[in-house]
Design a protein around this motif. Structure first.
Motif, mmCIF file in Angstrom:
data_model
loop_
_atom_site.group_PDB
_atom_site.id
_atom_site.type_symbol
_atom_site.label_atom_id
_atom_site.label_comp_id
_atom_site.label_asym_id
_atom_site.label_seq_id
_atom_site.Cartn_x
_atom_site.Cartn_y
_atom_site.Cartn_z
ATOM 1 N N ALA A 102 0.825 -1.204 0.000
ATOM 2 C CA ALA A 102 0.000 0.000 0.000
ATOM 3 C C ALA A 102 0.860 1.256 0.000
ATOM 4 O O ALA A 102 0.589 2.211 -0.744
ATOM 5 C CB ALA A 102 -0.934 -0.006 1.202
ATOM 6 N N ARG A 106 1.122 3.960 -3.023
ATOM 7 C CA ARG A 106 0.758 5.349 -2.705
ATOM 8 C C ARG A 106 1.861 6.301 -3.148
ATOM 9 O O ARG A 106 1.587 7.366 -3.731
ATOM 10 C CB ARG A 106 0.517 5.474 -1.202
ATOM 11 N N ALA A 134 -4.549 -1.638 -10.008
ATOM 12 C CA ALA A 134 -3.612 -1.256 -8.968
ATOM 13 C C ALA A 134 -2.803 -2.465 -8.550
ATOM 14 O O ALA A 134 -3.310 -3.562 -8.411
ATOM 15 C CB ALA A 134 -4.356 -0.677 -7.761
ATOM 16 N N ASP A 317 -7.650 4.289 -3.045
ATOM 17 C CA ASP A 317 -6.275 4.684 -3.325
ATOM 18 C C ASP A 317 -6.134 6.199 -3.360
ATOM 19 O O ASP A 317 -5.178 6.761 -2.815
ATOM 20 C CB ASP A 317 -5.819 4.086 -4.660
#
Length: 372
Positions: A102, A106, A134, A317
């Motif tokens: 994650a 990001r 993603a 996201d």
């Protein structure tokens, strides 16, 4: 609202009973153990090993989520003590293993957005990143390219930025460096936490329970012949109710100025609009898993349901990226140009949130309006 094409009681699921649930849980437990074995064998010692280790961790999360979600939806058919004991542990494991990825995703998202906002031409890697799900490695080099372009005086950002974007261009490199420091540190800590978790007695206890699940599912005495469709329908109803509570009228417009309210305020709490959308994303996931249980290996792909899920993933996201930009903007003693770049980046990601809500609204309305 009619949703016949999502109805879990269709003909393909007529014979789904507790035995089907047991088979599904055994299959997911087997996938969990296979992924665990692959993770231990690769160890991440080489470049290829690291890539395979990441894939194994992703498969571990995937099977852990499906087991946990199915235990939640069909909990009345399972031994309650056993189910309530293992379900939180699977959620803990899935969340712990997902943090590193994650943070990496990001950072990639924010650096690419900074590069775009600073006035540079869109990189080919960016176009690919927007077209793939993603987590894909298709844009693996995009962060480095974005950093180089944003930080190089002679790069595209410096060469093509319009005069009115001067402040953003000046602050973009420093903003990118600040975000990279913060998110790389967070990713490193998440990696260490994941390694510690995989070596802990807590994880070994979870793995032992999953290993037993692969051969023996603790159903209640009446569960093997029980019809799964009412429980699956209840999961769908919870999703439908949650979607009905969303402001879909607002989401039907591509811009919502209220989405920027409190974004850069001193209050670090999550954006008040995001919570219900995140909840719908979780309920949609539970609905998908219930469909998998009912249909077994013949689960039909609902492209409209898939589109709705992808929109909600983009929503999550973007909202988390906006929060990261806002948090970076609160860093003490940063320059005004850096703060300005981070503010623009935050606004950009909140606009992405609105675009994802609009996409979900379009996909969901297709599901309900076009249902036969």
């Amino acid at each position: 609202m009619a949703q016949q094409h999502l109805d879990p009681t269709d003909s393909a699921a007529v014979v789904a009973t507790g035995d089907a649930l047991a088979g599904y849980l055994r299959a997911q437990a087997t996938e969990f153990l296979r992924a665990l074995r692959a993770h231990r064998e690769t160890g991440g010692g080489t470049a290829n090993g690291a890539e395979e280790s990441v894939d194994a961790a992703r498969l571990l999360r995937r099977s852990a989520r499906r087991i946990s979600g199915s235990l939640h939806t069909f909990r009345s058919l399972l031994d309650p003590d056993w189910s309530e004991e293992i379900r939180p542990e699977l959620a803990w494991l899935s969340g712990t293993l997902g943090l590193e990825h994650a943070y990496e995703a990001r950072l990639e998202r924010l650096l690419l957005a900074l590069h775009r906002l600073s006035g540079a031409a869109v990189l080919p890697a960016q176009a690919v990143d927007l077209a793939v799900p993603a987590g894909s490695r298709a844009a693996g080099t995009a962060p480095a390219q974005a950093k180089a372009a944003a930080g190089s005086p002679g790069g595209p950002a410096g060469a093509t930025a319009a005069p009115e974007r001067g402040s953003l261009t000046v602050g973009a490199a420093k903003a990118g460096a600040l975000l990279e420091r913060q998110l790389t540190l967070a990713r490193t800590r998440a990696h260490s936490t994941a390694l510690q978790a995989l070596g802990s007695s807590r994880f070994h206890a979870v793995a032992d329970k999953v290993a037993l699940l692969a051969s023996d599912v603790p159903l209640t005495p009446a569960a093997p012949a029980a019809d799964l469709r009412p429980l699956a329908a209840a999961a769908q109803e919870r999703l439908t109710d949650a979607v009905a509570a969303l402001p879909l009228v607002t989401a039907g417009h591509p811009y919502n100025a209220e989405a920027l309210v409190h974004g850069l305020s001193p209050d670090p709490s999550p954006h008040p609009q995001d919570g219900p959308w995140h909840q719908v994303r979780l309920l949609l996931r539970l609905h998908r898993y219930a469909r998998e249980v009912l249909h077994g290996g013949n689960n039909p792909v609902d492209v409209r349901l898939l589109a709705a899920g992808q929109a909600l993933n983009r929503h999550r996201d973007a909202s988390e990226a906006a929060a990261a930009a806002a948090q970076a903007a609160r860093t003490p003693r940063i320059t005004p140009a850096t703060a300005y770049a981070l503010g623009v980046l935050h606004a950009d990601q909140r606009h992405e949130v609105e675009a994802a809500r609009f996409a979900f609204q379009q996909a969901w309305q297709k599901q309900t309006v076009n249902a036969p």
